[in-house]
Write a protein that holds these residues in place. Structure first.
Motif, PDB file in Angstrom:
ATOM      1  N   SER A  65       0.833  -1.206   0.000  1.00  0.00           N
ATOM      2  CA  SER A  65       0.000   0.000   0.000  1.00  0.00           C
ATOM      3  C   SER A  65       0.868   1.257   0.000  1.00  0.00           C
ATOM      4  O   SER A  65       0.380   2.353  -0.272  1.00  0.00           O
ATOM      5  CB  SER A  65      -0.963   0.000   1.184  1.00  0.00           C
ATOM      6  N   SER A  68       1.115   3.593  -3.808  1.00  0.00           N
ATOM      7  CA  SER A  68      -0.157   4.006  -4.398  1.00  0.00           C
ATOM      8  C   SER A  68       0.099   4.770  -5.697  1.00  0.00           C
ATOM      9  O   SER A  68       1.236   5.069  -6.043  1.00  0.00           O
ATOM     10  CB  SER A  68      -0.928   4.888  -3.409  1.00  0.00           C
ATOM     11  N   ARG A  96      -2.049  -4.261  -7.941  1.00  0.00           N
ATOM     12  CA  ARG A  96      -3.107  -3.277  -7.694  1.00  0.00           C
ATOM     13  C   ARG A  96      -3.614  -2.750  -9.020  1.00  0.00           C
ATOM     14  O   ARG A  96      -2.977  -2.932 -10.061  1.00  0.00           O
ATOM     15  CB  ARG A  96      -2.624  -2.154  -6.787  1.00  0.00           C
ATOM     16  N   ARG A  97      -4.773  -2.117  -8.946  1.00  0.00           N
ATOM     17  CA  ARG A  97      -5.353  -1.508 -10.149  1.00  0.00           C
ATOM     18  C   ARG A  97      -4.519  -0.300 -10.563  1.00  0.00           C
ATOM     19  O   ARG A  97      -4.002   0.417  -9.722  1.00  0.00           O
ATOM     20  CB  ARG A  97      -6.776  -1.032  -9.866  1.00  0.00           C
TER      21      ARG A  97
END
Length: 184
Positions: A65, A68, A96-97
């Motif tokens: 995380s 980002s 992650r997207r």
């Protein structure tokens, strides 16, 4: 094994399909530090596009995380990820997207050819499948990353010397349409 030989062995091995790598966070162990990026595009034979995050860490990241879509980016590179992912220095640590910005294929720049003792007379701007010749880079083009396939040694050098696409050391290899200042 040096970087060129390693790349050739990956290329000959023909490992893995590439589209399953898009969205993967990539950890690269460069010995004295770790750098991270996200795979944003599979360009087939041209390799993958990695958005390399600006910071480097002294130890492996414990949480993806931290990476980002608003993480500062050092540069965007072409990299043979499908062949390199099984090397001990490369680790996929999560997925992650992609943000809208990350999903857009970036533009790259490439120097024109020149003799050994001459400066190239211009740059190629690569925008997807379209290549455009320019006599000099504008401010906007100065922010485009260099085209090509960096190996691990080249990536380490970019981080060790704290180089970004707009670094004078990279820009002064070809003609510019503006004057460099100390802040650039």
């Amino acid at each position: 094994m040096n970087g060129v030989m390693r790349f050739l062995s990956w290329f000959r091995a023909g490992r893995l399909s590439g589209s399953d790598l898009v969205g993967q966070i990539v950890e690269i162990n460069l010995g004295s530090f770790y750098c991270y990026g996200i795979c944003t595009h599979d360009l087939g034979k041209q390799g993958h596009v990695l958005r390399m995050f600006a910071r480097k860490l002294g130890k492996p990241a414990d949480d993806i995380s931290k990476f980002s879509s608003d993480e500062p980016v050092r540069m965007v590179i072409h990299f043979p990820l499908r062949y390199a992912k099984d090397e001990p220095e490369i680790r996929l640590i999560g997925r992650r997207r992609l943000s809208r910005i990350e999903a857009k294929l970036p533009k790259f720049r490439s120097l024109g050819l020149a003799r050994h003792d001459e400066m190239p007379k211009g740059w190629w701007i690569i925008d997807g499948d379209k290549e455009t010749w320019v006599d000099a880079l504008t401010h906007e083009m100065a922010g485009y990353s260099d085209d090509g396939f960096p190996n691990l040694e080249a990536i380490k050098d970019l981080y060790d010397r704290d180089l970004f696409p707009h670094s004078p050391e990279l820009l002064c290899r070809g003609p510019l349409a503006f004057q460099m200042t100390e802040k650039q």
